[in-house]
Design an enzyme around this catalytic site. Sequence first.
Site, PDB file in Angstrom:
ATOM      1  N   ARG A 259       0.834  -1.190   0.000  1.00 47.96           N
ATOM      2  CA  ARG A 259       0.000   0.000   0.000  1.00 47.96           C
ATOM      3  C   ARG A 259       0.875   1.248   0.000  1.00 47.96           C
ATOM      4  O   ARG A 259       1.831   1.340   0.762  1.00 47.96           O
ATOM      5  CB  ARG A 259      -0.926   0.026   1.223  1.00 47.96           C
ATOM      6  CG  ARG A 259      -2.050  -1.002   1.114  1.00 47.96           C
ATOM      7  CD  ARG A 259      -3.010  -0.925   2.259  1.00 47.96           C
ATOM      8  NE  ARG A 259      -4.037  -1.955   2.109  1.00 47.96           N
ATOM      9  CZ  ARG A 259      -4.853  -2.358   3.065  1.00 47.96           C
ATOM     10  NH1 ARG A 259      -4.764  -1.808   4.268  1.00 47.96           N
ATOM     11  NH2 ARG A 259      -5.758  -3.289   2.858  1.00 47.96           N
ATOM     12  N   ARG A 274       1.753   0.723  10.200  1.00 50.39           N
ATOM     13  CA  ARG A 274       1.377   1.156   8.846  1.00 50.39           C
ATOM     14  C   ARG A 274       2.618   1.116   7.949  1.00 50.39           C
ATOM     15  O   ARG A 274       3.411   2.048   7.915  1.00 50.39           O
ATOM     16  CB  ARG A 274       0.786   2.567   8.898  1.00 50.39           C
ATOM     17  CG  ARG A 274      -0.018   2.952   7.668  1.00 50.39           C
ATOM     18  CD  ARG A 274      -0.661   4.325   7.841  1.00 50.39           C
ATOM     19  NE  ARG A 274      -1.611   4.358   8.928  1.00 50.39           N
ATOM     20  CZ  ARG A 274      -2.892   4.002   8.824  1.00 50.39           C
ATOM     21  NH1 ARG A 274      -3.353   3.583   7.668  1.00 50.39           N
ATOM     22  NH2 ARG A 274      -3.690   4.075   9.862  1.00 50.39           N
ATOM     23  N   GLU A 346      -7.210  -1.017  15.371  1.00 55.44           N
ATOM     24  CA  GLU A 346      -7.794  -1.938  14.388  1.00 55.44           C
ATOM     25  C   GLU A 346      -6.785  -3.003  13.972  1.00 55.44           C
ATOM     26  O   GLU A 346      -5.633  -2.698  13.659  1.00 55.44           O
ATOM     27  CB  GLU A 346      -8.247  -1.167  13.155  1.00 55.44           C
ATOM     28  CG  GLU A 346      -8.833  -2.055  12.067  1.00 55.44           C
ATOM     29  CD  GLU A 346      -8.812  -1.394  10.696  1.00 55.44           C
ATOM     30  OE1 GLU A 346      -8.777  -2.133   9.695  1.00 55.44           O
ATOM     31  OE2 GLU A 346      -8.802  -0.146  10.626  1.00 55.44           O
ATOM     32  N   SER A 349     -10.823  -5.951   9.629  1.00 56.25           N
ATOM     33  CA  SER A 349     -12.127  -5.471   9.178  1.00 56.25           C
ATOM     34  C   SER A 349     -12.796  -6.610   8.439  1.00 56.25           C
ATOM     35  O   SER A 349     -12.201  -7.192   7.523  1.00 56.25           O
ATOM     36  CB  SER A 349     -11.993  -4.263   8.247  1.00 56.25           C
ATOM     37  OG  SER A 349     -11.730  -3.087   8.957  1.00 56.25           O
ATOM     38  N   ARG A 387       0.457  -6.431  12.404  1.00 61.87           N
ATOM     39  CA  ARG A 387      -0.242  -5.833  13.544  1.00 61.87           C
ATOM     40  C   ARG A 387      -0.438  -6.865  14.660  1.00 61.87           C
ATOM     41  O   ARG A 387      -0.418  -6.518  15.842  1.00 61.87           O
ATOM     42  CB  ARG A 387      -1.574  -5.243  13.093  1.00 61.87           C
ATOM     43  CG  ARG A 387      -1.402  -4.051  12.174  1.00 61.87           C
ATOM     44  CD  ARG A 387      -2.666  -3.271  11.961  1.00 61.87           C
ATOM     45  NE  ARG A 387      -2.422  -2.113  11.108  1.00 61.87           N
ATOM     46  CZ  ARG A 387      -3.257  -1.083  10.970  1.00 61.87           C
ATOM     47  NH1 ARG A 387      -4.397  -1.067  11.645  1.00 61.87           N
ATOM     48  NH2 ARG A 387      -2.955  -0.068  10.183  1.00 61.87           N
TER      49      ARG A 387
END
Length: 422
Positions: A259, A274, A346, A349, A387
Amino acid sequence: MHDIRLIRDDPQAFDAGLARRGLEPLSAALVSLDERRRAAQTELQAALARRNEASKAIGNAKAQKREEEAIALLTEVSALKTRVPELEDAAREADTALEANLAVIPNLPAAEVPDGLDEDANQQVSRWGEPRQGEWPEHADFAPALGLDFESAAAIAGARFAFLKGGIARLHRAIGQFMLDKNTSEWGYTEVNAPVLVRDAAMFGTTQLPKFAEDSFRTIDDRWLIPTAEVSLTNLAREKILEEKQLPLRFTALTQCFRAEAGAAGRDAKGLIRQHQFEKVELVSITAPEASEDEHERMTRAAESILEALELPYRRMLLCAGDMGFSARKTYDLEVWLPGQSKYREISSCSNCGDFQARRMNARFRREGGKPEFVHTLNGSALAVGRTLVAVLENYQEKDGSVRVPEVLLPYMGGATALTPG
């Protein structure tokens, strides 16, 4: 992708759904484009029909010596041969304009999704485990002594990359393997080794294109590095008509993901939260429409079961309409407790997309004796490996700087029970 017929039939409901997303009404503009498209198609069909009719009439007129009529018909057919390509271009342009406008409109939220425009309106559904209290350092501060190396990665790749060396690399690998084993053996997902380079159509099908192109990396041969295995796995149903008995399809994959984080400047610049390159275990389900809500609950439980097996405290959040991803009609976020930040972050999802992606991919199924229908697609992280590593490091750290290995990961660690500074 939205069905223009549904927008045409109930524009007020469509605009009301957009309003819950914080968007202005769009139905009038879309219906106007659709009317232009249908008018162009109608005129084209009429011209084609008249050209065929006139062409047949020419032969009859000549056979019956009606020369003036034959000449008039020839003139008309000649004019139509010029006009038809123009009408084809107009119909194609109108269709393209409508598709382009529909392609950048997000899915509408399900009725049970709470109203709200940002994360402040998300609702906690449940919580598991007791958050670890006390003063604990963040992983970026103590894990370099365990083999986490940001400086070397920055020297060769730039910011938002990391080297994992020695025991911490082994722990990272163990986490991914444990997730795959649990998803396949306990939850019945089929493991897939998936491409990480895909074409435009695959990215469009799962809504990364056109709206989020800047968030992804593109190669010099016009392929894309996947931001999530959702892209590869969901497109397994692309342009297919499945039999109802094949459903549900459940896939899982552990892949590298990439990403650009174009919209995240300054956010989580420190640590592994991130990164431009990371690993994730993805879950994807392809279901019949009436089964997707139950499948959504099942998928979310699969992700939760991993956190529970690792004994990581977490909470389940139901996202509000304005905080959901582009393609989702309903999303649960799982947030894991990070002692170093003293907050939930988070880690997964899980989203039900309804038939939104299926329309873009033309992914359908057929009930016995019925016509093809669009499937429903679902996707979820189970889990983001980096994560999860962060969560393990921070929740299992000791005062001496070592990190205990969670019990369920011991079989993957080659006899190591802890990571120790060295």
